[in-house]
Design a protein around this motif. Structure first.
Motif, PDB file in Angstrom:
ATOM      1  N   ARG A   1       0.642  -1.371  -0.077  1.00  0.00           N
ATOM      2  CA  ARG A   1       0.076  -0.013   0.032  1.00  0.00           C
ATOM      3  C   ARG A   1       0.857   1.088  -0.045  1.00  0.00           C
ATOM      4  O   ARG A   1       0.572   2.335  -0.468  1.00  0.00           O
ATOM      5  CB  ARG A   1      -1.003  -0.038   1.148  1.00  0.00           C
ATOM      6  CG  ARG A   1      -2.030  -1.078   1.077  1.00  0.00           C
ATOM      7  CD  ARG A   1      -3.079  -0.848   0.203  1.00  0.00           C
ATOM      8  NE  ARG A   1      -4.263  -1.721   0.143  1.00  0.00           N
ATOM      9  CZ  ARG A   1      -5.266  -1.449  -0.550  1.00  0.00           C
ATOM     10  NH1 ARG A   1      -5.279  -0.389  -1.449  1.00  0.00           N
ATOM     11  NH2 ARG A   1      -6.118  -2.251  -0.505  1.00  0.00           N
ATOM     12  N   SER A  24      -6.815  -7.539  -0.619  1.00  0.00           N
ATOM     13  CA  SER A  24      -7.472  -6.557  -0.823  1.00  0.00           C
ATOM     14  C   SER A  24      -8.898  -6.734  -1.766  1.00  0.00           C
ATOM     15  O   SER A  24      -9.775  -5.521  -1.819  1.00  0.00           O
ATOM     16  CB  SER A  24      -6.737  -5.177  -1.370  1.00  0.00           C
ATOM     17  OG  SER A  24      -6.245  -5.671  -2.790  1.00  0.00           O
ATOM     18  N   ALA A  35      -5.992  -0.572  -7.296  1.00  0.00           N
ATOM     19  CA  ALA A  35      -5.683   0.164  -5.987  1.00  0.00           C
ATOM     20  C   ALA A  35      -5.052   1.383  -6.136  1.00  0.00           C
ATOM     21  O   ALA A  35      -5.313   2.331  -5.590  1.00  0.00           O
ATOM     22  CB  ALA A  35      -4.906  -0.851  -4.959  1.00  0.00           C
ATOM     23  N   ARG A  90      -6.102   5.257  -4.850  1.00  0.00           N
ATOM     24  CA  ARG A  90      -5.362   5.851  -3.699  1.00  0.00           C
ATOM     25  C   ARG A  90      -4.777   7.279  -4.026  1.00  0.00           C
ATOM     26  O   ARG A  90      -4.190   7.933  -3.164  1.00  0.00           O
ATOM     27  CB  ARG A  90      -4.518   5.089  -3.058  1.00  0.00           C
ATOM     28  CG  ARG A  90      -4.957   3.636  -2.436  1.00  0.00           C
ATOM     29  CD  ARG A  90      -3.987   2.941  -1.944  1.00  0.00           C
ATOM     30  NE  ARG A  90      -2.969   3.350  -0.802  1.00  0.00           N
ATOM     31  CZ  ARG A  90      -3.417   3.322   0.280  1.00  0.00           C
ATOM     32  NH1 ARG A  90      -4.607   3.066   0.542  1.00  0.00           N
ATOM     33  NH2 ARG A  90      -2.654   4.117   1.210  1.00  0.00           N
TER      34      ARG A  90
END
Length: 329
Positions: free
Chosen positions: A285, A318, A325, A329
């Motif tokens: 992440r 996830s 993703a 973000r």
């Protein structure tokens, strides 16, 4: 003392005074009590520490605030492990002592590369991400330490961060450091061999013998307070980019047998695989927040042999792909 927090010494009030920044508004902006600096050393969470740094930069109104903080660095603002390191014979020995005790200040690690030159790499936990100005300042501490101890304008050979400044701020840093910032995957400062061995005028073996027992005691207290899972996570952050994130390698680094490591993790109701997956997910992440790091590079930084294994693991964590993703973000 929390192994996951940053220690704030009352000496930080000296930095505020030197920079002409009112402490009250900074503490309020960071969600911290106004009397924090009169309580003695206190521990704050990484989020609070980073908010405090960001608030200092904003309230100062100076984009080059980290440079000014580095320029005004003095022994009065050093944490005890760094102050004690001034007793060392030279910068290399000081770095070894600080690396051994850095966790008394916060959840950071200092890696010292082998070789004649002194290459120091700063590692933070993957989340939360430290402000770029703080990363630069932490590296500049080494330059200030060398200059204070030798009374010489030591100039590093290289100075790299993943997010270097630009424009006037970059020029201000260059004026202070003597070299330009470089972009790199790591936050590193490198000193030539002769500067690493340049004698410290502050060397004091007798004073170090006074400091050392207390630093060892505090470090032992900290290690007793840390969970095994936290220690495993810290080691994995170091080992994964080299493809060595195995239970055997981690146990060796922690000076434990594999069976003892698994038993201690079980006592904390977890397993090595769970800690490994959680660490990889948090790192993934954090890396996805950086547009300069591709998904393929992330796979290898997390210790996967091929990108496909990373993609499958990320989907299991996830429910989506790394590509999807990243835009969210």
């Amino acid at each position: 003392m929390s192994p996951a927090g940053y220690t704030l010494s009352p000496a930080i009030a000296v930095m505020f005074a030197d920079l002409g920044i009112p402490a009250g508004p900074v503490l309020r902006a960071a969600g911290l009590p106004g009397d924090l600096f009169v309580r003695g050393p206190v521990t704050v969470t990484p989020e609070q520490f980073f908010h405090c740094w960001t608030a200092m930069a904003e309230i100062s109104g100076d984009p080059a605030f980290p440079v000014r903080a580095a320029e005004r660095m003095s022994t009065e603002t050093f944490h005890p492990p760094i102050f004690a390191a001034l007793c060392s014979p030279h910068l290399r020995r000081a770095a070894e002592r600080i690396a051994a005790h850095k966790r008394l200040i916060g959840p950071q690690r200092v890696l010292i590369a082998p070789g004649d030159e002194l290459r120091l790499t700063m590692r933070w936990p993957a989340v939360p991400v430290p402000p770029p100005g703080l990363v630069a300042y932490e590296l500049a501490v080494w330059v200030a330490l060398a200059r204070i101890a030798t009374r010489t304008r030591v100039v590093p050979a290289r100075f790299t961060t993943p997010d270097p400044p630009a424009g006037a701020v970059a020029e201000a840093w260059r004026d202070f450091l003597g070299v330009p910032f470089r972009r790199g995957t790591e936050a590193e400062v490198v000193f030539a061999a002769h500067d690493a061995r340049r004698p410290f005028l502050t060397e004091n073996a007798e004073m170090w013998r006074v400091f050392a027992p207390d630093l060892r005691r505090r470090l032992a207290d900290l290690e007793r307070a840390e969970s095994t899972a936290e220690r495993v996570r810290a080691v994995l952050i170091e080992l994964l980019p080299a493809g060595e994130g195995t239970a055997t390698a981690v146990a060796r680094r922690l000076a434990l047998s594999g069976r003892t490591l698994q038993r201690r993790l079980a006592a904390e109701h977890t397993t090595f695989q769970r800690v490994l997956d959680g660490t990889r997910h948090a790192l993934a992440r954090a890396y996805l927040d950086r547009p300069d790091v591709s998904a393929t590079e992330i796979a290898f930084l997390l210790g996967y042999d091929d990108p496909g294994s990373f993609y499958r693991a990320f989907r299991s964590w996830s429910g989506t792909t790394p590509q999807r993703a990243r835009p969210r973000r």
